[in-house]
Structure formats: structure tokens, C-alpha cells
Design a protein around this motif. Structure first.
Motif, short mmCIF file in Angstrom:
data_model
loop_
_atom_site.label_atom_id
_atom_site.label_comp_id
_atom_site.label_asym_id
_atom_site.label_seq_id
_atom_site.Cartn_x
_atom_site.Cartn_y
_atom_site.Cartn_z
N ASP A 166 0.84 -1.20 0.00
CA ASP A 166 0.00 0.00 0.00
C ASP A 166 0.87 1.25 0.00
OD1 ASP A 166 -2.37 -1.46 0.04
OD2 ASP A 166 -2.37 -1.60 2.22
N ASP A 170 -3.84 8.24 -0.91
CA ASP A 170 -4.85 9.20 -1.35
C ASP A 170 -4.58 10.50 -0.60
OD1 ASP A 170 -7.10 10.77 -1.76
OD2 ASP A 170 -8.50 9.10 -1.63
N ALA A 177 -4.41 4.12 -0.60
CA ALA A 177 -5.53 3.91 -1.53
C ALA A 177 -5.76 2.42 -1.70
CB ALA A 177 -5.21 4.56 -2.87
N THR A 178 -6.95 1.95 -1.40
CA THR A 178 -7.23 0.52 -1.43
C THR A 178 -8.44 0.16 -2.31
OG1 THR A 178 -8.56 0.72 0.59
CG2 THR A 178 -6.23 0.14 0.86
N GLY A 179 -8.98 1.12 -3.04
CA GLY A 179 -10.16 0.86 -3.85
C GLY A 179 -9.89 0.02 -5.08
N GLY A 203 -8.96 5.65 -6.24
CA GLY A 203 -9.80 4.49 -6.00
C GLY A 203 -10.72 4.22 -7.18
N ASP A 222 -10.74 -3.87 -9.53
CA ASP A 222 -11.03 -3.17 -8.28
C ASP A 222 -10.91 -4.11 -7.08
OD1 ASP A 222 -13.40 -4.64 -8.07
OD2 ASP A 222 -14.70 -2.97 -8.61
N ALA A 223 -11.13 -3.56 -5.89
CA ALA A 223 -10.95 -4.34 -4.67
C ALA A 223 -11.93 -5.51 -4.57
CB ALA A 223 -11.10 -3.43 -3.45
#
Length: 237
Positions: A166, A170, A177-179, A203, A222-223
Motif C-alpha cells: 500500500d 490518497d 488507496a485501497t479501492g 480508487g 477493483d478491490a
């Protein structure tokens, strides 16, 4: 001509298929990339970026000024999600410097007469004289590809979590940012590397933002493991 060197903390590979291009052209490419690393790395105490951060630079060089202008343009365009001045981290324009410098390196190759080449800087690729097939790595399985793109003249850049975790923050929240798991974009390289990082920082909203940029095609996971792609993505047949 084939050459691989470790520059800027990652492997840079060069392939030139034009037989008349001199070896000195490759020398110039890697000399330029080493110069960029020495001047702009935030991890070198004597770099211009580090000295600027410490308040030791009264006036930045033309090159660094251009890079910082690009950084600010993307900060504004993303509503602050992309920011090279994060609290507690200091100035780090690397997301712009990488693509900017590799695009300049491609210009050196063209000036030396290269018409068909592939320059891969840590996964950010610029090609000419194609078609070239560029694989996009699966974000969770190092041995698999998500897709293969076919690019004649242009660039491919990916931002993801699989190499450095990570590491993309953001700037609006100060949190990782984990989106998205990964996002790949296909415009010019100066745009590609920065747009990919900026989109990742935004994201899920970053996919639509990147796709709206002129001439930009996008492939993302995406996540939730959904694949998102634009209609004009140059997927190899």
C-alpha cells in the motif's frame, strides 16, 4: 541491441530492432536515466529534490520546474488525491519523474535513428514501430496475465499493490488507496505513469477519471475483483 541495467531502484530493459542504431544510443539512454535518478531522487541527500525540501535551493532547474508543474496539474485535476507533498513524507515527485524521464529517453532513441524499440522501466513500457504485445500482470498471481495489449507506438503503465504494497496514498485522506488492486492505462508515457498512479490514488472513481482523459484507455481490477475496461483498449487478438 539488448540491454538491461538497474536504475532508479528497478530494472530497465531496452530492445532496439534497428541494426544501424549505434550502441552509443543505449549508452545515452542509461546515462540520462542515471542522471535523473541523481538529480530527482528523494532518497539521495544531495539530489535537487532533497535540497529543495531542505530549503537549500533558491531557484529550481528548468527540468525540475517542469516536473513540479506537472505534479501540481495532476493534484488539481484529481481534487488532491494525487499529491507529491504528503504530510510526514516530504517531497517525492517520483510518480511523474519516472514517466517523464523515460519519455525523454525514448526521444533520445528516436534522435539516434531508432524506429522499432521497446523500453521497459520497471513495468512502465514505451514502444515504437510495432505492433508490440504487452502483458498486464494479474494483481494477485505473479504467474498469470490479466490481458495482453497490442500497441504500435505509445506506452503502457500500471499502478498496483503487488510490488510495494500500500505505497500509493490518497492525498485527500492521507491513507493508503485501497479501492483498486491494479490499474493500467495506455496514453503517452509521461501521461501513462502519472495517470495510473493518480487513478489508483482516487480508487474506484479513478477509472472513470482516467478514461475521460483524451486518448486514454484503461484496464483495472477493483478491490472486489471486478475487471473494468474501456471500449477502445487495444487488446491483442
Amino acid at each position: 541491441m539488448r540491454r538491461v541495467e538497474h536504475v532508479m531502484g528497478f530494472p530497465v530493459s531496452l530492445r532496439v530492432d534497428d541494426p544501424d542504431v549505434p550502441e552509443e544510443a543505449a549508452d545515452a539512454v542509461f546515462r540520462w536515466l542515471r542522471e535523473v535518478d541523481a538529480r530527482f531522487s528523494p532518497f539521495r541527500d544531495d539530489s535537487e529534490v532533497s535540497r529543495l525540501e531542505r530549503g537549500e535551493v533558491a531557484r529550481v532547474s528548468e527540468d525540475l520546474g517542469e516536473v513540479l508543474d506537472l505534479c501540481e496539474a495532476y493534484r488539481v485535476a484529481t481534487g488532491g488525491a494525487f499529491d507529491v507533498r504528503l504530510p510526514g513524507r516530504g517531497l517525492d515527485p517520483g510518480a511523474v519523474v519516472k514517466g517523464w524521464s523515460v519519455q525523454r529517453a525514448a526521444g533520445l532513441l528516436r534522435a539516434a535513428g531508432a524506429r522499432r524499440f521497446c523500453l521497459n522501466a520497471g513495468g512502465d513500457v514505451v514502444v515504437a514501430g510495432g505492433p508490440w504485445r504487452v502483458g498486464v500482470r494479474h494483481p494477485e498471481d505473479v504467474g498469470r496475465l490479466c490481458t495482453v495489449l497490442e500497441v504500435a507506438d505509445g506506452a503502457v503503465a500500471t499502478s498496483a499493490r503487488y510490488e510495494r504494497g500500500d505505497h500509493i496514498v490518497d492525498g485527500r485522506t492521507g491513507r493508503p488507496a485501497t479501492g483498486l488492486l491494479a490499474v493500467t492505462v495506455v496514453p503517452t508515457l509521461t501521461e501513462a505513469d502519472t495517470v495510473a498512479t493518480a487513478a489508483f490514488a482516487m480508487g474506484a472513481d479513478g477509472v472513470e477519471w482516467a478514461a475521460a482523459r483524451e486518448g486514454c484507455e484503461v484496464f483495472a481490477v477493483d478491490a472486489g475483483r471486478r475487471v473494468l475496461r474501456t471500449a477502445g483498449l487495444p487488446v491483442a487478438g
